[in-house]
Design a protein around this motif. Structure first.
Motif, mmCIF file in Angstrom:
data_model
loop_
_atom_site.group_PDB
_atom_site.id
_atom_site.type_symbol
_atom_site.label_atom_id
_atom_site.label_comp_id
_atom_site.label_asym_id
_atom_site.label_seq_id
_atom_site.Cartn_x
_atom_site.Cartn_y
_atom_site.Cartn_z
ATOM 1 N N PRO A 275 17.241 2.398 -2.393
ATOM 2 C CA PRO A 275 17.789 2.921 -3.651
ATOM 3 C C PRO A 275 19.073 3.723 -3.451
ATOM 4 O O PRO A 275 20.061 3.503 -4.173
ATOM 5 N N ALA A 276 19.094 4.624 -2.487
ATOM 6 C CA ALA A 276 20.299 5.419 -2.258
ATOM 7 C C ALA A 276 21.449 4.551 -1.757
ATOM 8 O O ALA A 276 22.618 4.752 -2.139
ATOM 9 N N PHE A 277 21.124 3.584 -0.912
ATOM 10 C CA PHE A 277 22.147 2.696 -0.346
ATOM 11 C C PHE A 277 22.883 1.944 -1.448
ATOM 12 O O PHE A 277 24.124 1.918 -1.499
ATOM 13 N N TYR A 278 22.120 1.343 -2.364
ATOM 14 C CA TYR A 278 22.763 0.551 -3.418
ATOM 15 C C TYR A 278 23.255 1.409 -4.576
ATOM 16 O O TYR A 278 24.230 1.042 -5.249
ATOM 17 N N GLU B 167 10.921 2.471 6.992
ATOM 18 C CA GLU B 167 11.755 3.321 6.141
ATOM 19 C C GLU B 167 12.879 2.543 5.462
ATOM 20 O O GLU B 167 13.512 3.052 4.509
ATOM 21 N N HIS B 168 13.130 1.308 5.894
ATOM 22 C CA HIS B 168 14.232 0.537 5.320
ATOM 23 C C HIS B 168 14.121 0.451 3.802
ATOM 24 O O HIS B 168 15.110 0.677 3.087
ATOM 25 N N VAL B 169 12.939 0.125 3.284
ATOM 26 C CA VAL B 169 12.801 -0.047 1.837
ATOM 27 C C VAL B 169 12.978 1.286 1.103
ATOM 28 O O VAL B 169 13.453 1.309 -0.034
ATOM 29 N N GLU B 170 12.613 2.374 1.750
ATOM 30 C CA GLU B 170 12.759 3.682 1.108
ATOM 31 C C GLU B 170 14.219 4.101 1.009
ATOM 32 O O GLU B 170 14.586 4.899 0.138
ATOM 33 N N ALA C 220 0.830 -1.206 0.000
ATOM 34 C CA ALA C 220 0.000 0.000 0.000
ATOM 35 C C ALA C 220 0.859 1.249 0.000
ATOM 36 O O ALA C 220 0.571 2.224 -0.730
ATOM 37 N N ARG C 221 1.921 1.260 0.797
ATOM 38 C CA ARG C 221 2.805 2.434 0.843
ATOM 39 C C ARG C 221 3.567 2.604 -0.472
ATOM 40 O O ARG C 221 3.741 3.718 -0.969
ATOM 41 N N SER C 222 4.037 1.504 -1.026
ATOM 42 C CA SER C 222 4.910 1.574 -2.203
ATOM 43 C C SER C 222 4.150 1.835 -3.490
ATOM 44 O O SER C 222 4.633 2.547 -4.374
ATOM 45 N N TYR C 223 2.949 1.242 -3.614
ATOM 46 C CA TYR C 223 2.261 1.252 -4.902
ATOM 47 C C TYR C 223 0.846 1.805 -4.856
ATOM 48 O O TYR C 223 0.183 1.893 -5.899
ATOM 49 N N GLY C 224 0.379 2.165 -3.650
ATOM 50 C CA GLY C 224 -0.929 2.790 -3.547
ATOM 51 C C GLY C 224 -2.092 1.870 -3.848
ATOM 52 O O GLY C 224 -3.161 2.329 -4.252
ATOM 53 N N LYS D 45 16.479 -10.397 -0.698
ATOM 54 C CA LYS D 45 17.093 -9.298 -1.443
ATOM 55 C C LYS D 45 16.869 -7.962 -0.734
ATOM 56 O O LYS D 45 17.776 -7.135 -0.642
ATOM 57 N N THR D 46 15.665 -7.745 -0.225
ATOM 58 C CA THR D 46 15.320 -6.445 0.351
ATOM 59 C C THR D 46 16.026 -6.196 1.680
ATOM 60 O O THR D 46 16.391 -5.050 1.981
ATOM 61 N N TYR D 47 16.251 -7.247 2.462
ATOM 62 C CA TYR D 47 16.817 -7.064 3.802
ATOM 63 C C TYR D 47 18.229 -7.625 3.936
ATOM 64 O O TYR D 47 18.710 -7.823 5.054
#
Length: 382
Positions: free
Chosen positions: A286-289, A280-283, A75-79, A230-232
């Motif tokens: 992008p900057a991290f990688y 906030e981890h998923v947000e 819901a947060r990522s894609y509405g 992959k995400t964590y």
């Protein structure tokens, strides 16, 4: 003597190159896993749940609290709202999710379209279900979908099309316009979609992920697969999930319950807790990688490799034509590992029939800065 159901399958290139890196002491930029740990709070949560006794079977569909956290993230990522109970299933890895989705869809004689280069688990899953894969190459140099070739490949036997965005191995991204074209192409046909979105949060330069989850027409006939590993940064946990409309989910679960039944219980408790505490981890991914991608590419700027920075995933392709054009990419990957101490993956292994003049290898940049600097120093000396 047993008659093999997969006579053309051997040990994967990922296992072979990682083993060669181990044997030679090379820096392993081949297999796609980080050389750093996942968040400390996540690891501590799992350890605590293990010690508190949450070590027995969880529900076949996945821990309810984890499915709810996945729904909240979607819901947060894609509405869009996806039902945690009837549309989300936790699986022991994205590969198992893909396998179960294929078994739910494919029957003997059916065809599945894969876009080459593609991940190596797709075709064996189809063959084990009695189907066959039809390979459609992506258009070079940017690995875009060739819509005319895809259209030409569709037949009355086509039951499934695989998507993968962000794309392994190239990092290419599908756009919303691409999804619209696919929806138009298969409208009115008995064709489903498996959308492999395990790198959904690894997208760079301000781009946004075009998820099938947010495309209502495609979603109605799709299984969308993702990966906590992959995400964590915990690929060894082999924990993923699949999202699909309730009718498709019901069919997938019929198979999932007899393949593995459920995922690992304390891992699911830890993931649910961490996702609730640190959305906030998923947000931040992008900057991290992107910082790792840019560091690696900046360092490779002094080498004889040529490349375009990957728009997604944690893989970077590099063209070695100016270095050893006499070697095919498998030989080049082995030569780099043995002679220069850096292991890579040859891109041709992702194809049924790779272009003969392709001279590309894949490096994984999901590594510590020290690892990337050491690897780049060796590659610049090639």
């Amino acid at each position: 003597m047993i008659v093999s159901k997969l006579p053309n399958v051997g040990t994967t290139i990922f296992t072979r190159m990682s083993q060669l890196a181990l044997e030679t002491g090379a820096i392993n930029l081949s297999q796609g896993f980080p050389d750093f740990d996942g968040p400390q709070a996540l690891r501590e949560a799992v350890a605590r749940h293990v010690m508190e006794g949450r070590n027995q079977y969880c529900p076949m569909t996945g821990l309810p609290s984890l499915r709810q956290q996945v729904a909240a993230k979607i819901a947060r990522s894609y509405g869009v709202q996806r039902d945690a109970d009837s549309e989300i299933t936790i699986t022991p890895g994205a590969t198992e999710a893909i396998f179960c989705a294929v078994q739910a869809l494919i029957r003997p004689g059916d065809e599945a379209i894969v876009l080459d280069p593609c991940y190596d688990s797709y075709e064996p899953s189809v063959e084990l279900a009695g189907g066959r894969c039809v390979h459609v190459p992506l258009a070079l140099p940017d690995f875009a979908v060739d819509w005319q070739r895809l259209s030409d490949a569709i037949s009355p036997r086509t039951r499934l099309i695989f998507l993968n965005s962000p794309h392994n191995p190239s990092g290419a991204l599908l756009t919303r316009a691409d999804l619209d074209k696919l929806a138009e192409l298969i409208r009115g046909r008995d064709i489903h979609v498996i959308s492999d979105e395990v790198y959904e949060h690894l997208i760079y330069d301000g781009a946004r992920h075009a998820s099938v989850l947010a495309h209502e027409e495609l979603y109605r006939r799709a299984f969308v697969v993702s990966s906590f590993g992959k995400t964590y940064h915990v690929t060894g946990w082999k924990t993923g999930y699949v999202v699909a409309p309730s009718a498709l989910t019901a069919e997938l679960r019929k198979i999932h319950q007899y393949v593995n039944f459920c995922g690992v219980t304390p891992l699911q408790f830890g993931l649910a807790e961490f996702m609730a505490a640190c959305p906030e981890h998923v947000e931040e991914l992008p900057a991290f990688y992107q910082a790792k991608r840019d560091l690696f590419c900046d360092l490779l700027g002094g080498s004889r490799f040529t490349f375009t920075r990957a728009p997604g995933t944690y893989f970077q392709l590099a063209d070695y034509s100016a270095i050893r054009p006499d070697l095919d990419d498998v030989a080049m990957a082995e030569w780099l590992t043995r002679e220069h101490g850096v292991a890579a993956i040859p891109v041709s292994v992702f194809y049924q029939s790779a272009p003969k003049d392709m001279r590309l290898v894949r490096f994984c940049f999901a590594k510590r800065e020290e690892t990337l600097r050491q690897a780049a120093e060796k590659l610049c000396a090639v």
